[in-house]
Scaffold this active site. Sequence first.
Site, mmCIF file in Angstrom:
data_model
loop_
_atom_site.group_PDB
_atom_site.id
_atom_site.type_symbol
_atom_site.label_atom_id
_atom_site.label_comp_id
_atom_site.label_asym_id
_atom_site.label_seq_id
_atom_site.Cartn_x
_atom_site.Cartn_y
_atom_site.Cartn_z
ATOM 1 N N HIS A 266 8.256 -21.708 -19.847
ATOM 2 C CA HIS A 266 9.636 -21.316 -19.558
ATOM 3 C C HIS A 266 10.241 -22.205 -18.486
ATOM 4 O O HIS A 266 9.533 -22.880 -17.755
ATOM 5 C CB HIS A 266 9.750 -19.846 -19.132
ATOM 6 C CG HIS A 266 8.986 -19.479 -17.893
ATOM 7 N ND1 HIS A 266 7.705 -18.998 -17.915
ATOM 8 C CD2 HIS A 266 9.335 -19.519 -16.576
ATOM 9 C CE1 HIS A 266 7.300 -18.749 -16.678
ATOM 10 N NE2 HIS A 266 8.267 -19.061 -15.847
ATOM 11 N N HIS B 87 12.279 -23.251 -11.208
ATOM 12 C CA HIS B 87 10.975 -23.835 -11.512
ATOM 13 C C HIS B 87 10.800 -24.004 -13.015
ATOM 14 O O HIS B 87 11.555 -23.449 -13.811
ATOM 15 C CB HIS B 87 9.823 -23.010 -10.915
ATOM 16 C CG HIS B 87 9.652 -21.629 -11.478
ATOM 17 N ND1 HIS B 87 10.229 -20.511 -10.909
ATOM 18 C CD2 HIS B 87 8.962 -21.179 -12.550
ATOM 19 C CE1 HIS B 87 9.887 -19.440 -11.613
ATOM 20 N NE2 HIS B 87 9.128 -19.812 -12.612
ATOM 21 N N GLU C 147 5.108 -24.020 -11.993
ATOM 22 C CA GLU C 147 4.249 -22.868 -12.193
ATOM 23 C C GLU C 147 3.254 -23.204 -13.309
ATOM 24 O O GLU C 147 3.637 -23.816 -14.306
ATOM 25 C CB GLU C 147 5.109 -21.665 -12.603
ATOM 26 C CG GLU C 147 4.331 -20.389 -12.867
ATOM 27 C CD GLU C 147 5.246 -19.212 -13.244
ATOM 28 O OE1 GLU C 147 6.400 -19.449 -13.668
ATOM 29 O OE2 GLU C 147 4.800 -18.064 -13.117
HETATM 30 CO CO CO Z 1 8.092 -18.456 -13.886
#
Ligand code: CO
Length: 134
Positions: free
Chosen positions: A7, A79, A130
């Site tokens: 994502h 992020h 991440e």
């Molecule tokens: Co995230």
Amino acid sequence: MIGRLNHVAIAVPDLDTATAQYRDTLGCEVSEPQTLPEHGVTVVFVMLPNTKIELLLPYGEDSPIASYLAKNPAGGIHHVCYEVDDILAARDKLKADGLRVLGSGEPKIGAHGKPVLFLHPKDMNGTLVELEQV
Ligand code: CO
């Protein structure tokens, strides 16, 4: 080692407005808002054919998103999340190569119920990254 883009997370000042934009203007499927107190966020998932967008709103006193929004009041990309098969193996490899892992260095359970870690943006071309074990 790095797999799919899981994502892209976008910090937003108004979650309802942002959700309505993705749902009604862009025609996307969106989730109900989900509050994750241990991450200091309320999140809405936007489903795209090849990945997801996470709309992030600060939650609680020391949300990591609050300072980002203070600097970027209109919102912005917060992020990106890449998938890994083995988060501990990935962490150890990246640390051995000199990258800093944020926090304790131990994975936390993320928004999808899977272990996640964050890498220091200064070690990743100015991007908060991440890693999520899938
Ligand atoms: Co995230």
